[in-house]
Design an enzyme around this catalytic site. Structure first.
Site, short mmCIF file in Angstrom:
data_model
loop_
_atom_site.label_atom_id
_atom_site.label_comp_id
_atom_site.label_asym_id
_atom_site.label_seq_id
_atom_site.Cartn_x
_atom_site.Cartn_y
_atom_site.Cartn_z
N SER A 15 27.71 97.65 39.74
CA SER A 15 29.34 98.01 39.34
C SER A 15 29.82 97.20 38.41
O SER A 15 29.28 95.86 38.18
CB SER A 15 30.17 97.79 40.70
OG SER A 15 31.51 97.84 40.24
N LYS A 66 35.43 105.48 50.75
CA LYS A 66 36.71 105.86 50.43
C LYS A 66 37.53 106.63 51.31
O LYS A 66 38.61 106.54 51.60
CB LYS A 66 36.76 106.68 49.10
CG LYS A 66 36.43 105.94 47.72
CD LYS A 66 36.41 106.76 46.69
CE LYS A 66 36.23 105.85 45.49
NZ LYS A 66 36.27 106.70 44.18
N ASN A 87 40.98 104.05 47.30
CA ASN A 87 40.02 103.22 46.34
C ASN A 87 40.86 101.69 46.31
O ASN A 87 39.93 100.78 45.51
CB ASN A 87 39.83 103.87 45.14
CG ASN A 87 40.99 103.86 44.12
OD1 ASN A 87 42.34 103.56 44.46
ND2 ASN A 87 40.72 103.84 42.85
N ASP A 102 42.57 106.21 41.40
CA ASP A 102 41.56 107.11 40.41
C ASP A 102 42.20 108.06 39.44
O ASP A 102 41.98 108.08 38.25
CB ASP A 102 40.64 107.65 41.20
CG ASP A 102 39.36 106.93 41.72
OD1 ASP A 102 39.26 105.95 40.96
OD2 ASP A 102 38.77 107.06 42.73
N ALA A 127 34.30 119.09 42.91
CA ALA A 127 35.31 119.24 43.87
C ALA A 127 35.34 118.33 44.71
O ALA A 127 35.74 118.21 45.94
CB ALA A 127 35.55 120.60 44.48
N ALA A 130 36.59 112.20 43.58
CA ALA A 130 37.20 112.09 42.12
C ALA A 130 37.89 113.28 41.54
O ALA A 130 39.01 113.07 40.98
CB ALA A 130 36.01 111.57 41.20
N ARG A 150 29.90 123.98 42.45
CA ARG A 150 28.64 124.80 42.92
C ARG A 150 29.16 125.31 44.35
O ARG A 150 28.62 126.53 44.53
CB ARG A 150 27.60 123.52 43.10
CG ARG A 150 26.31 124.10 43.70
CD ARG A 150 25.46 122.93 43.32
NE ARG A 150 25.74 121.92 44.48
CZ ARG A 150 25.04 120.77 44.57
NH1 ARG A 150 23.81 120.69 44.14
NH2 ARG A 150 25.32 119.96 45.46
P1 NDP Z 1 31.27 113.16 45.47
O1 NDP Z 1 29.99 113.10 46.05
O2 NDP Z 1 32.68 113.12 46.18
O3 NDP Z 1 31.33 114.79 44.71
C1 NDP Z 1 30.07 115.03 43.86
C2 NDP Z 1 30.32 116.50 42.97
O4 NDP Z 1 29.37 116.73 42.30
C3 NDP Z 1 30.81 117.68 44.00
O5 NDP Z 1 31.68 118.52 43.23
C4 NDP Z 1 29.32 118.46 43.95
O6 NDP Z 1 29.27 119.66 44.24
C5 NDP Z 1 28.95 117.90 42.80
N1 NDP Z 1 27.34 118.00 42.57
C6 NDP Z 1 26.41 116.88 42.59
N2 NDP Z 1 25.14 117.72 42.40
C7 NDP Z 1 25.61 118.73 41.99
C8 NDP Z 1 24.58 119.71 41.47
N3 NDP Z 1 22.96 119.39 41.12
N4 NDP Z 1 24.80 121.00 40.78
C9 NDP Z 1 26.37 120.87 40.52
N5 NDP Z 1 27.05 120.15 41.42
C10 NDP Z 1 26.85 119.13 41.79
O7 NDP Z 1 31.53 112.28 44.15
P2 NDP Z 1 32.73 111.67 43.26
O8 NDP Z 1 33.75 112.72 43.37
O9 NDP Z 1 33.09 110.49 43.99
O10 NDP Z 1 32.12 111.35 42.02
C11 NDP Z 1 31.84 112.36 41.02
C12 NDP Z 1 31.56 111.85 39.56
O11 NDP Z 1 32.53 110.99 38.97
C13 NDP Z 1 30.22 110.92 39.76
O12 NDP Z 1 29.37 111.08 38.73
C14 NDP Z 1 30.88 109.32 39.79
O13 NDP Z 1 29.95 108.40 39.37
C15 NDP Z 1 32.16 109.65 38.77
N6 NDP Z 1 33.28 108.85 39.05
C16 NDP Z 1 33.83 107.99 38.00
C17 NDP Z 1 34.76 107.21 38.14
C18 NDP Z 1 35.02 106.28 37.08
O14 NDP Z 1 36.02 105.25 37.07
N7 NDP Z 1 34.75 106.67 35.76
C19 NDP Z 1 35.41 107.01 39.33
C20 NDP Z 1 34.96 107.88 40.27
C21 NDP Z 1 33.93 108.75 40.23
P3 NDP Z 1 29.20 120.34 45.67
O15 NDP Z 1 30.38 120.38 46.28
O16 NDP Z 1 28.53 121.62 45.42
O17 NDP Z 1 28.16 119.46 46.55
#
Ligand code: NDP
Length: 281
Positions: A15, A66, A87, A102, A127, A130, A150
């Protein structure tokens, strides 16, 4: 006395939050420290006891805690409750207060660039936690949102959950469509690209005037973001969101403005260092 802050979650090793916050503390001569505390779900309750006993003034919460932390808090803002995730925690008179910065951090990073969200057509890819936090903040700022994910029922659930906030929210399949020509702001909020993966679909033909943000900041340019830049869109990564949600934590913990530019420089210097290091390997 030194005020202590922390990041809890797992993993937390990579981090950038400690770097950013400690740069701010140092710049303002604050007697404060920010620690990383790796905690898994089964350790959360004991971890919170440890933080209380050791007089931590507040902490950030990341994956996978979270959502899990909610029942262990004494007070949760209505917004964090709607999002279903916290968060940022502040300790006041021994009571734990939970916030979610966030989405507002993301929106603040746009507003500071002079972007007005009112009436804008936003497409949100993803979805997860974040995406949900950002969706709530976008609705507060009167944007309309199309959520593509997805797993379709997760997009439907997100839209259902935030419907009570009013505004125009729809869901759809995770694929290219007519939305590409109409979108004003495209937000990549899935974890696809963290490992440099190619995006599963092309955004060729996107409105070139659209702004495109990928929440991922490492790598600094995901294949998705590279696609958007190639289409002529204005692009940036998730580093600004990280910075602004951190600045909002300062308001909660310390009731003061964060030295944003110094904290940004700390993040960018680290990022440039990492990149040149990667380059050498
Ligand atoms: P979650 O685990 O809650 O959600 C993950 C999301 O990614 C879901 O919508 C999931 O879809 C999708 N996903 C994962 N793998 C695939 C795939 N192979 N194909 C299509 N969709 C996929 O994670 P978060 O919401 O917490 O985080 C999401 C991103 O945001 C991360 O990369 C994280 O690093 C980034 N982030 C950045 C922050 C910042 O401050 N810049 C703060 C918080 C997050 P499905 O529902 O279909 O599984």
């Amino acid at each position: 006395m030194i005020s202590k802050y922390a990041l809890i979650g797992f993993p937390v090793e990579h981090s950038l939050s400690p770097l950013m916050h400690e740069a701010g503390f140092k710049a303002l001569n604050l007697k404060a420290e920010y620690h990383k505390l790796p905690l898994q779900i089964h350790e959360l309750s004991r971890g919170l006891d440890y933080l209380r006993q050791n007089n931590y003034a507040g902490w950030n919460v990341t994956y996978p805690l979270k959502e899990k932390i909610l029942p262990l808090l004494d007070f949760i803002t209505p917004e964090a409750r709607t999002i279903g995730a916290v968060n940022t925690v502040k300790v006041t008179d021994g009571l734990l207060q939970g916030f979610n910065t966030d989405g507002d951090g993301f929106v603040q990073s746009l507003v500071d660039r002079g972007y007005s969200l009112a009436g804008k057509k936003v497409v949100l890819l993803g979805a997860g936690g974040a995406a949900k936090s950002i969706a709530v903040s976008l609705l507060k700022n009167k944007a309309s949102i199309l959520v593509l994910n997805r797993t379709l029922n997760k997009a439907q659930n997100l839209v259902r959950q935030i419907a009570s906030l009013g505004g125009n929210t729809e869901w759809g399949v995770f694929a290219p469509g007519d939305w590409l020509q109409e979108v004003d702001l495209l937000i990549q909020a899935t974890s696809l690209g963290l490992k440099g993966e190619q995006y599963p679909f092309s955004i060729e033909g996107i409105n070139p005037a659209a702004w495109v943000v990928d929440l991922i900041y490492s790598p600094t340019i995901t294949p998705f973001l590279a696609q958007a830049a190639h289409q002529g869109c204005k692009t940036w990564n998730g580093l600004e969101m990280l910075l602004y949600q951190g600045a909002l934590a300062w308001k909660i913990w310390l009731n003061r403005e964060a030295p944003l530019e110094l904290m940004r420089q700390a993040l960018l210097t680290n990022q440039n260092g990492e990149e040149s290091h990667d380059h050498k390997q």
